[in-house]
Design a protein around this motif. Structure first.
Motif, PDB file in Angstrom:
ATOM      1  N   ASP A   1      -7.481  12.870  -8.295  1.00  0.00           N
ATOM      2  CA  ASP A   1      -8.121  11.944  -7.353  1.00  0.00           C
ATOM      3  C   ASP A   1      -7.574  12.070  -5.930  1.00  0.00           C
ATOM      4  OD1 ASP A   1      -5.697  11.064  -8.277  1.00  0.00           O
ATOM      5  OD2 ASP A   1      -6.266   8.955  -8.463  1.00  0.00           O
ATOM      6  N   ALA A   2      -6.915  13.218  -5.610  1.00  0.00           N
ATOM      7  CA  ALA A   2      -6.400  13.404  -4.240  1.00  0.00           C
ATOM      8  C   ALA A   2      -7.477  14.008  -3.341  1.00  0.00           C
ATOM      9  CB  ALA A   2      -5.180  14.327  -4.266  1.00  0.00           C
ATOM     10  N   MET A   3      -7.427  13.647  -2.053  1.00  0.00           N
ATOM     11  CA  MET A   3      -8.336  14.221  -1.065  1.00  0.00           C
ATOM     12  C   MET A   3      -7.647  15.461  -0.483  1.00  0.00           C
ATOM     13  SD  MET A   3     -10.240  11.615  -1.414  1.00  0.00           S
ATOM     14  CE  MET A   3     -11.593  12.045  -0.368  1.00  0.00           C
ATOM     15  N   ILE A   4      -8.351  16.578  -0.429  1.00  0.00           N
ATOM     16  CA  ILE A   4      -7.751  17.794   0.137  1.00  0.00           C
ATOM     17  C   ILE A   4      -7.938  17.805   1.658  1.00  0.00           C
ATOM     18  CG2 ILE A   4      -7.898  20.325   0.268  1.00  0.00           C
ATOM     19  CD1 ILE A   4      -8.746  20.396  -2.585  1.00  0.00           C
ATOM     20  N   VAL A   5      -6.838  18.039   2.381  1.00  0.00           N
ATOM     21  CA  VAL A   5      -6.937  18.270   3.822  1.00  0.00           C
ATOM     22  C   VAL A   5      -6.351  19.660   4.073  1.00  0.00           C
ATOM     23  CG1 VAL A   5      -6.216  17.502   6.127  1.00  0.00           C
ATOM     24  CG2 VAL A   5      -6.770  15.795   4.371  1.00  0.00           C
ATOM     25  N   ASP A   6      -7.204  20.613   4.435  1.00  0.00           N
ATOM     26  CA  ASP A   6      -6.741  21.974   4.740  1.00  0.00           C
ATOM     27  C   ASP A   6      -6.594  22.063   6.255  1.00  0.00           C
ATOM     28  OD1 ASP A   6      -6.417  24.635   5.349  1.00  0.00           O
ATOM     29  OD2 ASP A   6      -7.757  25.334   3.765  1.00  0.00           O
ATOM     30  N   SER A   7      -5.334  22.220   6.694  1.00  0.00           N
ATOM     31  CA  SER A   7      -5.086  22.136   8.146  1.00  0.00           C
ATOM     32  C   SER A   7      -5.081  23.502   8.830  1.00  0.00           C
ATOM     33  CB  SER A   7      -3.763  21.412   8.390  1.00  0.00           C
ATOM     34  OG  SER A   7      -2.701  22.273   8.071  1.00  0.00           O
ATOM     35  N   THR A   8      -5.446  24.558   8.092  1.00  0.00           N
ATOM     36  CA  THR A   8      -5.388  25.908   8.688  1.00  0.00           C
ATOM     37  C   THR A   8      -6.091  25.951  10.050  1.00  0.00           C
ATOM     38  OG1 THR A   8      -5.419  26.812   6.453  1.00  0.00           O
ATOM     39  CG2 THR A   8      -5.811  28.375   8.247  1.00  0.00           C
TER      40      THR A   8
ATOM     41  N   MET B   1       0.844  -1.202   0.000  1.00  0.00           N
ATOM     42  CA  MET B   1       0.000   0.000   0.000  1.00  0.00           C
ATOM     43  C   MET B   1       0.884   1.259   0.000  1.00  0.00           C
ATOM     44  SD  MET B   1      -3.416   0.823   1.575  1.00  0.00           S
ATOM     45  CE  MET B   1      -4.120   2.327   2.154  1.00  0.00           C
ATOM     46  N   ILE B   2       0.584   2.157  -0.913  1.00  0.00           N
ATOM     47  CA  ILE B   2       1.355   3.407  -1.007  1.00  0.00           C
ATOM     48  C   ILE B   2       0.417   4.580  -0.730  1.00  0.00           C
ATOM     49  CG2 ILE B   2       2.614   4.943  -2.602  1.00  0.00           C
ATOM     50  CD1 ILE B   2       4.297   2.531  -1.980  1.00  0.00           C
ATOM     51  N   ILE B   3       0.812   5.397   0.268  1.00  0.00           N
ATOM     52  CA  ILE B   3       0.034   6.592   0.604  1.00  0.00           C
ATOM     53  C   ILE B   3       0.928   7.793   0.314  1.00  0.00           C
ATOM     54  CG2 ILE B   3      -1.075   7.879   2.477  1.00  0.00           C
ATOM     55  CD1 ILE B   3      -1.379   5.080   3.848  1.00  0.00           C
ATOM     56  N   VAL B   4       0.437   8.747  -0.469  1.00  0.00           N
ATOM     57  CA  VAL B   4       1.263   9.920  -0.765  1.00  0.00           C
ATOM     58  C   VAL B   4       0.593  11.178  -0.225  1.00  0.00           C
ATOM     59  CG1 VAL B   4       2.370   8.881  -2.775  1.00  0.00           C
ATOM     60  CG2 VAL B   4       0.286  10.216  -3.095  1.00  0.00           C
ATOM     61  N   ILE B   5       1.430  12.049   0.317  1.00  0.00           N
ATOM     62  CA  ILE B   5       0.942  13.331   0.841  1.00  0.00           C
ATOM     63  C   ILE B   5       1.711  14.438   0.130  1.00  0.00           C
ATOM     64  CG2 ILE B   5       0.592  14.761   2.896  1.00  0.00           C
ATOM     65  CD1 ILE B   5       0.621  12.226   4.597  1.00  0.00           C
ATOM     66  N   ASP B   6       1.044  15.162  -0.735  1.00  0.00           N
ATOM     67  CA  ASP B   6       1.662  16.294  -1.427  1.00  0.00           C
ATOM     68  C   ASP B   6       1.097  17.588  -0.861  1.00  0.00           C
ATOM     69  OD1 ASP B   6       3.306  14.984  -3.451  1.00  0.00           O
ATOM     70  OD2 ASP B   6       1.425  14.327  -4.381  1.00  0.00           O
ATOM     71  N   GLY B   7       1.799  18.688  -1.147  1.00  0.00           N
ATOM     72  CA  GLY B   7       1.288  19.985  -0.701  1.00  0.00           C
ATOM     73  C   GLY B   7       2.396  21.012  -0.668  1.00  0.00           C
ATOM     74  N   PRO B   8       2.038  22.269  -0.392  1.00  0.00           N
ATOM     75  CA  PRO B   8       3.031  23.343  -0.383  1.00  0.00           C
ATOM     76  C   PRO B   8       4.009  23.224   0.790  1.00  0.00           C
ATOM     77  CG  PRO B   8       0.907  24.157   0.360  1.00  0.00           C
ATOM     78  CD  PRO B   8       0.687  22.754  -0.110  1.00  0.00           C
ATOM     79  N   ALA B   9       5.100  24.011   0.713  1.00  0.00           N
ATOM     80  CA  ALA B   9       6.128  23.997   1.755  1.00  0.00           C
ATOM     81  C   ALA B   9       5.529  24.417   3.092  1.00  0.00           C
ATOM     82  CB  ALA B   9       7.254  24.963   1.370  1.00  0.00           C
TER      83      ALA B   9
ATOM     84  N   LYS C   1      -4.206   9.259  -2.033  1.00  0.00           N
ATOM     85  CA  LYS C   1      -3.501  10.517  -2.306  1.00  0.00           C
ATOM     86  C   LYS C   1      -4.122  11.627  -1.468  1.00  0.00           C
ATOM     87  CE  LYS C   1      -2.810   9.200  -7.111  1.00  0.00           C
ATOM     88  NZ  LYS C   1      -3.054   9.554  -8.511  1.00  0.00           N
ATOM     89  N   ILE C   2      -3.254  12.312  -0.720  1.00  0.00           N
ATOM     90  CA  ILE C   2      -3.713  13.427   0.101  1.00  0.00           C
ATOM     91  C   ILE C   2      -3.036  14.700  -0.397  1.00  0.00           C
ATOM     92  CG2 ILE C   2      -3.679  14.416   2.451  1.00  0.00           C
ATOM     93  CD1 ILE C   2      -5.344  11.878   2.396  1.00  0.00           C
ATOM     94  N   PHE C   3      -3.776  15.798  -0.484  1.00  0.00           N
ATOM     95  CA  PHE C   3      -3.169  17.097  -0.758  1.00  0.00           C
ATOM     96  C   PHE C   3      -3.354  17.919   0.511  1.00  0.00           C
ATOM     97  CE2 PHE C   3      -2.610  21.311  -2.579  1.00  0.00           C
ATOM     98  CZ  PHE C   3      -1.522  21.092  -3.406  1.00  0.00           C
ATOM     99  N   LEU C   4      -2.226  18.097   1.243  1.00  0.00           N
ATOM    100  CA  LEU C   4      -2.285  18.766   2.544  1.00  0.00           C
ATOM    101  C   LEU C   4      -1.889  20.225   2.374  1.00  0.00           C
ATOM    102  CD1 LEU C   4      -2.627  18.406   5.645  1.00  0.00           C
ATOM    103  CD2 LEU C   4      -0.198  17.865   5.740  1.00  0.00           C
ATOM    104  N   THR C   5      -2.764  21.108   2.821  1.00  0.00           N
ATOM    105  CA  THR C   5      -2.467  22.518   2.638  1.00  0.00           C
ATOM    106  C   THR C   5      -2.866  23.314   3.869  1.00  0.00           C
ATOM    107  OG1 THR C   5      -2.777  24.367   1.116  1.00  0.00           O
ATOM    108  CG2 THR C   5      -4.669  22.924   1.419  1.00  0.00           C
ATOM    109  N   ALA C   6      -2.430  24.589   3.915  1.00  0.00           N
ATOM    110  CA  ALA C   6      -2.820  25.526   4.986  1.00  0.00           C
ATOM    111  C   ALA C   6      -2.436  26.902   4.464  1.00  0.00           C
ATOM    112  CB  ALA C   6      -2.055  25.226   6.273  1.00  0.00           C
ATOM    113  N   ASP C   7      -3.040  27.966   5.017  1.00  0.00           N
ATOM    114  CA  ASP C   7      -2.691  29.278   4.463  1.00  0.00           C
ATOM    115  C   ASP C   7      -1.256  29.659   4.839  1.00  0.00           C
ATOM    116  OD1 ASP C   7      -2.745  30.533   6.971  1.00  0.00           O
ATOM    117  OD2 ASP C   7      -4.851  31.055   6.760  1.00  0.00           O
TER     118      ASP C   7
END
Ligand code: C5P
Length: 214
Positions: free
Chosen positions: A190-197, A1-9, A136-142
């Motif tokens: 097909d990535a799920m967005i997680v906004d952690s702000t 199983m491969i889980i990837v988390i992409d997102g800005p710095a 696939k997760i796209f992790l972001t925050a402001d």
């Protein structure tokens, strides 16, 4: 199983990925550490692209990925801490924009995760390196939130940056990473967005664990 988390710095990808790895027992692979090690090497070579591409063949860099961390060596020198320094922050996006470099890293990531359960964090993992990832997760925050978190994380460490400098560096890297021609920072369709702000660390980890279970 491969889980990837992409997102800005500075969106908390690596600490989140590590926590997910701990909870699931999967291996954690920090793809940014590879680009950082290459940027470190690039800086030592007087920022000469041709020399860097030649050195890539020489196996001067060694990555020891263990369960939740990575140790990095340049020949006999441990550069694990040095790859987090400001000079590396400042040149890493330039190095990561080189197509030859990206291809080397893409192959390396596929090789080290072959047949394994792994959680990886990066920028192009869901779009380019693992288009076939299981989650696939796209992790972001402001930007303000990301800069403040990074500042806090670095406080007490030998570090030469102010909050303003951190913010400028994050913003600059996001722009370079999003606008480069090869494998830009982009959410996979097909990535799920997680906004952690507005989420606590535990909440953002719990959301991802929830996606794994469902
Ligand atoms: O994740 P981290 O901030 O350590 O990554 C450092 C840099 O490496 C990023 O700003 C980006 O330029 C590059 N990178 C990338 N693709 C990845 C991981 C990191 O381009 N998969």
């Amino acid at each position: 199983m491969i889980i990837v988390i992409d997102g800005p710095a500075g969106s908390g990808k690596s600490s989140t990925a590590k926590a997910v790895a701990r909870k699931t027992g999967y291996d954690y692979v920090d793809s940014g550490a590879i680009y950082r090690a290459l940027a470190y090497l690039y800086n030592t070579l007087g920022k000469d692209q041709r020399s860097l591409l030649e050195k890539l063949e020489d196996h001067q860099l060694h990555f020891d990925f263990n369960h939740t961390d990575v140790r990095v060596r340049h020949m006999d020198t441990d550069i694990t801490e040095a790859i987090r320094s400001m000079p590396v922050n400042q040149s890493v996006s330039e190095v990561a924009a080189m197509p030859e470099v990206r291809e080397v890293v893409r192959k390396l990531l596929r090789d080290i995760t072959q047949g394994k359960n792994a959680v990886l964090d990066g920028r192009d993992l869901g779009t380019v390196v693992f288009p076939d990832a299981d989650l696939k997760i796209f992790l972001t925050a402001d930007l303000e939130t990301r800069a403040a978190r990074r500042f806090e994380e670095l406080s007490g460490q030998p570090f030469e940056g102010s909050l303003e400098e951190i913010k400028t560096n994050l913003q600059k890297r996001d722009t370079l990473d999003s606008q480069r021609e090869v494998a830009p920072l982009r959410k996979a369709d097909d990535a799920m967005i997680v906004d952690s702000t507005h989420l606590s660390f535990d909440e953002q980890v719990a959301r991802i664990l929830n996606y794994i279970r469902t």
